[in-house]
Scaffold this active site. Structure first.
Site, PDB file in Angstrom:
ATOM      1  N   TYR A  47      -3.527   5.817  -6.526  1.00  0.00           N
ATOM      2  CA  TYR A  47      -4.040   4.452  -6.574  1.00  0.00           C
ATOM      3  C   TYR A  47      -3.668   3.712  -5.286  1.00  0.00           C
ATOM      4  O   TYR A  47      -4.524   3.084  -4.652  1.00  0.00           O
ATOM      5  CB  TYR A  47      -3.483   3.714  -7.798  1.00  0.00           C
ATOM      6  CG  TYR A  47      -3.920   2.265  -7.870  1.00  0.00           C
ATOM      7  CD1 TYR A  47      -5.172   1.931  -8.380  1.00  0.00           C
ATOM      8  CD2 TYR A  47      -3.089   1.236  -7.431  1.00  0.00           C
ATOM      9  CE1 TYR A  47      -5.581   0.612  -8.438  1.00  0.00           C
ATOM     10  CE2 TYR A  47      -3.493  -0.083  -7.490  1.00  0.00           C
ATOM     11  CZ  TYR A  47      -4.737  -0.398  -7.990  1.00  0.00           C
ATOM     12  OH  TYR A  47      -5.133  -1.714  -8.038  1.00  0.00           O
ATOM     13  N   LYS A  51      -6.291   2.363  -2.463  1.00  0.00           N
ATOM     14  CA  LYS A  51      -6.368   0.940  -2.128  1.00  0.00           C
ATOM     15  C   LYS A  51      -6.135   0.697  -0.640  1.00  0.00           C
ATOM     16  O   LYS A  51      -6.837  -0.092  -0.011  1.00  0.00           O
ATOM     17  CB  LYS A  51      -5.369   0.128  -2.965  1.00  0.00           C
ATOM     18  CG  LYS A  51      -5.827  -0.124  -4.377  1.00  0.00           C
ATOM     19  CD  LYS A  51      -7.152  -0.877  -4.385  1.00  0.00           C
ATOM     20  CE  LYS A  51      -7.407  -1.595  -5.677  1.00  0.00           C
ATOM     21  NZ  LYS A  51      -8.647  -2.381  -5.648  1.00  0.00           N
ATOM     22  N   PRO A  74      -3.269  -8.694  -4.964  1.00  0.00           N
ATOM     23  CA  PRO A  74      -2.444  -9.090  -6.111  1.00  0.00           C
ATOM     24  C   PRO A  74      -1.313  -8.106  -6.348  1.00  0.00           C
ATOM     25  O   PRO A  74      -1.471  -6.900  -6.152  1.00  0.00           O
ATOM     26  CB  PRO A  74      -3.406  -9.065  -7.293  1.00  0.00           C
ATOM     27  CG  PRO A  74      -4.762  -8.820  -6.750  1.00  0.00           C
ATOM     28  CD  PRO A  74      -4.612  -8.304  -5.359  1.00  0.00           C
ATOM     29  N   VAL A  77      -0.600  -7.313 -12.027  1.00  0.00           N
ATOM     30  CA  VAL A  77      -1.312  -8.371 -12.737  1.00  0.00           C
ATOM     31  C   VAL A  77      -1.007  -8.308 -14.235  1.00  0.00           C
ATOM     32  O   VAL A  77      -1.126  -7.247 -14.853  1.00  0.00           O
ATOM     33  CB  VAL A  77      -2.834  -8.265 -12.504  1.00  0.00           C
ATOM     34  CG1 VAL A  77      -3.571  -9.367 -13.249  1.00  0.00           C
ATOM     35  CG2 VAL A  77      -3.148  -8.319 -11.007  1.00  0.00           C
TER      36      VAL A  77
END
Length: 154
Positions: A47, A51, A74, A77
């Site tokens: 991940y 990203k 972010p 979250v």
């Protein structure tokens, strides 16, 4: 490219900045920080790798095509979920409450942000003409043990 396109706001992730070789360092992260692609690969943090690569590709594309790009990154979250099934973030928080902390061991201290604040951040960087670059979006940074204590008290 479309001449009427003013600005693109891309949702990235704090994962694109926080995976570094000195992960337990107290060195603050900022908008110039990037995750180590090599470390993401070696730890199989797909991940975070995706990203970071996606955001870098977006910056390259927008620079080449003279598009105003602003990215919002972010932290972890938290908040209500739209789908009936738990998303991976909610599943991870639930696992913390159950004492399953192994997936958080490499994180050390992490940032957390409420979903509504992430949405507001997107609106603000889109509407504010002076906004540029990358924006880390986090309301608090705490150890996962502290988070468990806060959540279990509620």
């Amino acid at each position: 490219m479309c001449s009427s396109l003013r600005r693109v706001v891309l949702t990235s992730s704090s994962s694109a900045v926080r995976v570094k070789h000195d992960i337990h360092s107290n060195t603050p992260l900022d908008d110039s920080s990037w995750s180590s692609l090599q470390l993401c690969q070696s730890l199989e943090l797909w991940y975070a790798l995706a990203k970071a690569q996606a955001e870098k590709a977006a910056w390259e594309f927008c620079t080449e095509n003279k598009i105003d790009l602003v990215t919002v990154l972010p932290a972890f979250v938290v908040g209500p979920s739209l789908p009936p099934d738990l998303c991976s973030t909610a599943s991870d928080v639930l696992a913390l409450l159950k004492g399953e902390t192994e997936q958080f061991q490499w994180n050390g201290r992490m940032g957390y942000i409420y979903i509504d604040d992430v949405a507001l951040c997107h609106i603000l960087v889109y509407e504010h003409e002076g906004a540029s670059g990358r924006y880390l979006c986090s309301s608090m940074v705490i150890d996962h043990d502290e988070l468990v204590s806060i959540l279990s008290a509620r």
